[in-house]
Design an enzyme around this catalytic site. Structure first.
Site, PDB file in Angstrom:
ATOM      1  N   HIS A  54       9.336  -3.433   3.227  1.00 10.51           N
ATOM      2  CA  HIS A  54       8.985  -3.601   1.811  1.00 10.51           C
ATOM      3  C   HIS A  54      10.233  -3.845   0.966  1.00 10.51           C
ATOM      4  O   HIS A  54      10.225  -4.673   0.051  1.00 10.51           O
ATOM      5  CB  HIS A  54       8.280  -2.340   1.275  1.00 10.51           C
ATOM      6  N   GLN A  96      -2.994 -12.315   7.467  1.00 12.60           N
ATOM      7  CA  GLN A  96      -3.147 -12.001   6.035  1.00 12.60           C
ATOM      8  C   GLN A  96      -2.440 -13.061   5.180  1.00 12.60           C
ATOM      9  O   GLN A  96      -2.966 -13.528   4.174  1.00 12.60           O
ATOM     10  CB  GLN A  96      -2.560 -10.614   5.768  1.00 12.60           C
ATOM     11  N   SER A  99       6.469  -0.851  10.075  1.00  7.06           N
ATOM     12  CA  SER A  99       5.098  -0.710   9.585  1.00  7.06           C
ATOM     13  C   SER A  99       4.944   0.708   9.076  1.00  7.06           C
ATOM     14  O   SER A  99       5.491   1.648   9.663  1.00  7.06           O
ATOM     15  CB  SER A  99       4.112  -0.939  10.738  1.00  7.06           C
ATOM     16  N   HIS A 155       9.059   1.096   3.239  1.00  2.96           N
ATOM     17  CA  HIS A 155      10.123   1.131   4.245  1.00  2.96           C
ATOM     18  C   HIS A 155      10.982  -0.120   4.086  1.00  2.96           C
ATOM     19  O   HIS A 155      10.771  -0.904   3.146  1.00  2.96           O
ATOM     20  CB  HIS A 155       9.527   1.245   5.656  1.00  2.96           C
ATOM     21  N   MET A 186       0.850  -1.204   0.000  1.00  6.73           N
ATOM     22  CA  MET A 186       0.000   0.000   0.000  1.00  6.73           C
ATOM     23  C   MET A 186       0.883   1.251   0.000  1.00  6.73           C
ATOM     24  O   MET A 186       0.417   2.339   0.320  1.00  6.73           O
ATOM     25  CB  MET A 186      -0.933  -0.009   1.204  1.00  6.73           C
TER      26      MET A 186
HETATM   27  O1  PAF Z   1      -0.156  -5.861   3.326  1.00  3.11           O
HETATM   28  C1  PAF Z   1      -0.556  -4.908   2.628  1.00  3.11           C
HETATM   29  O2  PAF Z   1       0.135  -3.906   2.436  1.00  3.11           O
HETATM   30  C2  PAF Z   1      -1.937  -4.987   2.015  1.00  3.11           C
HETATM   31  O3  PAF Z   1      -2.844  -5.600   2.861  1.00  3.11           O
HETATM   32  C3  PAF Z   1      -1.951  -5.657   0.631  1.00  3.11           C
HETATM   33  C4  PAF Z   1      -1.536  -7.115   0.717  1.00  3.11           C
HETATM   34  C5  PAF Z   1      -1.002  -4.911  -0.308  1.00  3.11           C
HETATM   35  C6  PAF Z   1      -3.355  -5.603   0.041  1.00  3.11           C
HETATM   36  O4  PAF Z   1      -3.786  -4.293  -0.110  1.00  3.11           O
END
Ligand code: PAF
Length: 303
Positions: A37, A154, A186, A34, A30
């Site tokens: 990612h 998730q 985060s 950071h 999203m």
């Molecule tokens: O983990 C995230 O950043 C979000 O939940 C994702 C997997 C990109 C879905 O929008």
């Protein structure tokens, strides 16, 4: 690096890459990228030749009163980071591109895994995640997709989704990345004041203490839960939402620590909701605790 804004362009770029014999890697995000990612991008680069990072703040996964409007965004900075890590393409669509008819009539619901833990406080969240991830997978086609283990529920939901409907996607869970003092990376850490950030360290400290207790021989899940609750309670500004021990990856309740278990935590620090976890692999007297990786130094870019 390609900057793609439409689903049609994403589909043709990935089709082209595959027909050139390249392996497509997908890193859904999203944005407000950071080190967590960047570690996913690097993992993707290590095994794939055409890495696509998606940047989309998905309205469908935010409930009423949540932080959709103030969720941190910085597309220019994100593109620079993607370029620096060497990804092949960034897909950053508009909301209208992803949801041209407004709220979609077709959504994806993964039964059983989504109603408790984070799903208890965020009842529509995982349907939003499963729906957008399905759309991203459908547009990308056959690929390997990389997700962080901080969002353990998730990851379990996405794995089950892929398995249940035979999507041509290999899902890879990557280690949690922690700042040098232990705080899990985060995008939402950006909301924390200095005092709140200091208080938030109670979460990783408590998980670390619980992991040490398991290593020292504790096998009772409720003893670990009580230990975590007690340690977090020493920070009055941290409001615990849940502490749970579950089997991994099924997320079933367990009576005793055995095999792979997840000790997961969610809490609010002020208005900011944070999650964190440790995976414990218990084989008899042996316990391996996976808290992820800790950065050696703060890069001072984004908290
Ligand atoms: O983990 C995230 O950043 C979000 O939940 C994702 C997997 C990109 C879905 O929008």
């Amino acid at each position: 690096m390609l900057h793609i804004e439409t689903i049609a362009d994403l589909r043709s770029a990935c089709d082209r890459a595959r027909s050139d014999g390249r392996r497509v890697g997908l890193v859904p995000t999203m944005g407000f990228l950071h080190e967590g990612h960047r570690s996913l991008m690097r993992a993707a680069r290590a095994t794939c030749d055409f890495v696509v990072v998606t940047i989309f703040v998905n309205p469908l996964q935010f409930g009423a009163g949540e932080d959709l409007d103030r969720y941190p965004r910085d597309l220019t900075g994100d593109l620079a980071q993607c370029e620096q890590v060497g990804v092949a393409a960034v897909f950053a669509p508009s909301v209208a591109e992803m949801y041209p008819s407004g709220r979609p009539l077709t959504t994806v619901h993964v039964e059983g895994l989504t109603s408790d833990l984070c799903g208890a406080a965020r009842p529509t969240h995982f349907d939003g995640v499963a729906t957008v991830v399905t759309k991203l997978f459908a547009a990308t086609g056959s690929c390997t997709a990389f997700f962080g283990r901080k969002d353990a529920q998730q990851l379990a939901v996405i794995n089950r989704l892929v398995e249940d409907v035979n999507l041509p996607v290999q899902v890879v869970g990557c280690p949690i990345v922690r700042e040098p003092d232990g705080l899990a990376r985060s995008s939402r850490n950006a909301y924390l004041s200095l005092d709140q950030r200091r208080a938030a360290l109670a979460l990783s400290r408590a998980l670390q203490a619980a992991a040490s207790a398991a290593i020292a021989g504790e096998r009772d899940p409720s003893a670990l839960v009580d230990l975590v609750r007690g340690l977090v309670a020493t920070e009055p500004t941290v409001a615990l939402e849940y502490v749970e021990v579950r089997s991994a990856p099924e997320l079933a309740r367990v009576d005793v620590l055995d095999g792979e278990v997840l000790l997961a935590i969610a809490a609010k620090v002020g208005e900011t909701r944070l999650i964190d976890n440790v995976t414990l692999t218990v084989r008899g007297a042996e316990v391996h605790a996976d808290l992820g990786t800790t950065e050696l130094r703060s890069e001072g870019v984004r908290q």
